[in-house]
Scaffold this active site. Sequence first.
Site, mmCIF file in Angstrom:
data_model
loop_
_atom_site.group_PDB
_atom_site.id
_atom_site.type_symbol
_atom_site.label_atom_id
_atom_site.label_comp_id
_atom_site.label_asym_id
_atom_site.label_seq_id
_atom_site.Cartn_x
_atom_site.Cartn_y
_atom_site.Cartn_z
ATOM 1 N N HIS A 322 16.235 -19.684 23.773
ATOM 2 C CA HIS A 322 16.909 -20.966 23.930
ATOM 3 C C HIS A 322 17.269 -21.613 22.606
ATOM 4 O O HIS A 322 18.058 -22.534 22.561
ATOM 5 C CB HIS A 322 16.062 -21.916 24.776
ATOM 6 C CG HIS A 322 16.158 -21.618 26.231
ATOM 7 N ND1 HIS A 322 15.395 -20.648 26.829
ATOM 8 C CD2 HIS A 322 16.958 -22.122 27.204
ATOM 9 C CE1 HIS A 322 15.714 -20.576 28.108
ATOM 10 N NE2 HIS A 322 16.658 -21.448 28.365
ATOM 11 N N GLY A 323 16.679 -21.155 21.529
ATOM 12 C CA GLY A 323 17.060 -21.714 20.243
ATOM 13 C C GLY A 323 16.007 -21.426 19.206
ATOM 14 O O GLY A 323 14.842 -21.196 19.513
#
Lengths: 468, 428
Positions: A322-323
């Site tokens: 997700h990051g």
Amino acid sequence: MQFNDLLFPLVFLPLSVLLFRLVPAAFKKPALVLCSCLFIAWGSPQDLLLTLLSVVFNYISARELYALRRQGEEKKAKAVFLSAVIADLLFLGYFKYFNFVTSNLGALFKTALVKNTLAVPMGISFFTFSELSFLFDVYRERVAAPGKPMDFALYVLFFPKFGSGPIMQYKDMEEQLLSRPAPRLKTETGVRVFLAGLFKKVLLANTLGAVFTPISSMDPASMSMVTAWIGALSYAFMLYYDFSGYSDMALGIGKIFGVDLPVNFRYPYLSDSVSDFWRRWHASLGAWFRDYVYIPLGGSRGGDLKTVRNLTVVWLLTGIWHGANWTFLIWGVFHGAVIVLEKFVLKNALPRIPLPLRRAGTFLAVLAGWVFFFSPGVGPAFSYLGRMVSVAHFTDRTAGYYLLTALPLLIVSVIGASPVVRNAAVALKRSHKKWFFVAEAAVFALGLGLSIAGMLSDTYSSFLYAQF
Amino acid sequence: MKKTDLSGVAAFISRIPRSERIAGWLKNSRRAGPWLTSLTACFALVFTLVTLLLPKKTFSEKENRKLADPPVFSLSALWNGDYTDGIGAWFADHFVGRDRWIASDLQYKRLLGFRENGGVWLGKKKTQFLIPSAPNETALEKNLSAMDAFAADHSEVNTYVAVIPNACEVLKNRLPANAPAPDQAAYLQRIAGALPNARFLNVTEALTQHREDDIFYKTDHHWTSYGAYLAFLSMAGEMGIDAPITEYDIYPVSTVFTGTLASKSGCFNTTDTVELYVPKTDVVYAVTYVSTLQKSASIYDESALETKDKYTVFFGGNHPRVDISTTSESGRRLLLFKDSYANCFVQFLFPYFEEIVMVDPRYYYDNADPLMTQHSITDVLYLYNCDTFMTDTSIADVLAPPAERPSPTSPVQTEQPAEQTTSEQAEE
């Protein structure tokens, strides 16, 4: 380009459909590839170039892999498979994690290290995962043969799913579009699903964002409990309507071109456990990690210790997918920890808890996770969570202001996140056949008008998952 | 030909009973097949075609900005994405009925319960308020100590500080319910306490007494001339102006002013009146815009009334430095450190000073200290609105002794700020 850019629904999509319909059957796939290339290049032609490089590399690798397996060269096939996977992961890692790694190493050794200055290509997390699944399926012989280059290009680039998923397996796409002489188009349903997604994104997610943004810029240390809850709830519903709206748009466009993309969201906030949540929230990502990480690692068949290890790996990866930030890592680990808890400690206790309580508990756990998801750092996340339980700072003027503004929107959001609207529509359609049609047409026309208004007035807002 | 055709159809329709007609239409519609696709396609086709065919505006009055030009094609623009971005921006800017669409979006948000948009509170009585940004604590401390040190260094002159509370303080009663407006009264107390060497002039009471009148524009972040007049009356005594003029020729020069707040919020439900207050006095004056050496016999720039931002009728906007020399024989010479709130305040001040040197520290990159002796200054006034003052980052630099000042990139500002885009000025 984004689906909620004014140009997309009004110009790009109608022209693509027109082109797709008008060209002879033999040219339909090339036409779709062309439209997809335009869609990708619209934001930045560099993205298209990088994507095409990746497509060519993976296609050649898959062909080689397939040929080696047919010749019985198992060792060589394995080498090709592993090197292709590593190359893909390096490609993904360079754009997504290079700066995170170098800045953390730099901080550790107190030196400044090199930085990647190239922009992250659109949809990189999604198309690399599609390619990885394809390599895996060829290696494990789950697809018959890699097919023609045009088929593979269409599988990776297909613009409805390119930017933000849902992630699709090659064989599903092959059955519906690639190997079929004439795809089964579901235009009317597709338009309906697309519009529903557009309304979710523009009319709900963006307005919830207008509540969340000012709250997120406040210092959690001076926030009241009620404000903190309004902020977290607005974020939870904003993220849901943003991402599920975007997925719905993708699903709708897919149907217009005759492809049923996998359903990504099934009322996730009604989940009765966190394991259940991941079958209902971004289900295509959960399925990918299950099929290509969890099960190959042995799944739950190697005893409890191995199961915990495999779950840990999956949730660490889900987090950083997700990051590149510690907050995402912690968020992933938190979800993993709750799932381990559910699987081992609460296994027998959970079914005895009444359903509404299980749902509420799951929602609270997910909400706590989102605080890490939206906070700028680990420290602020804990201090925000602290405010959410700080009865001593129950409410203040600011809370009153945001409560008045957000309450109607939150009520609409809660109703919209459950099947109530759909069930009511079905019942009304049965009981008031004639008038239902008029009301439905009016609702769609009004929604379309308001969405155009929203897209025009809100040119700054962009899809939250696009950089993930 | 056409006419007979239509009347034939009408006659045919009128023969079918009404209820049957509706039922028949409904029946047909349900069988009509892809009605939603048709509806959506119609939306797309009609709005896109009309947008492409309609003549284009170049400037949006409501948004107070130039609308996008069609992008110029070049390979480099295509490569870095500017060209396609340009097409998107152009399409959105010239979209048919753009202003109306945006107004209906605001309507939708207000229906949902929103009482703010674009950084503006939409208050009662059609009054709009700029949502203040948080104070810049470091800059504030620096400014306050520089101001107090400057006053102590020049103890022979009178130093006055007037920080004008904004509409969100004075017109609290018109804010949306529970709007978290800052306590500007506390800010003012803090400022006054930090300046022992200056005289702090608090005009809050004088303004609050008249909160039912138009002392702030409803659609703009400035105060009206009437508000400035009330403040002037309450300050005059403390500034040693014994017999302030109370007779003015009042000219309502525009009744259709829609200011920056309306442009930010997109809410255009009312307009404001701009008034000039010309004191009845024999004192005459001449204005020099120092950076351009332009001279004028008036502090008013009536050409501004033809533009969108009609508040710039006062001095044509903000300038680094403006000198005003008058025929007054009061023996007093004023150095005025100011933001845009002072622009409509000077019309009340000029009869009592032989010279007024107006310095806007945001655009003035010289040291102000030499002005004190060059112009034999007898009085210093800081006139700011509270919002700008709490976030200002330029006062300390202008006041710092020469040795301590950071070397400016260009010693003299050549560009006249009044000619910068108005949106920049909207930030004051």
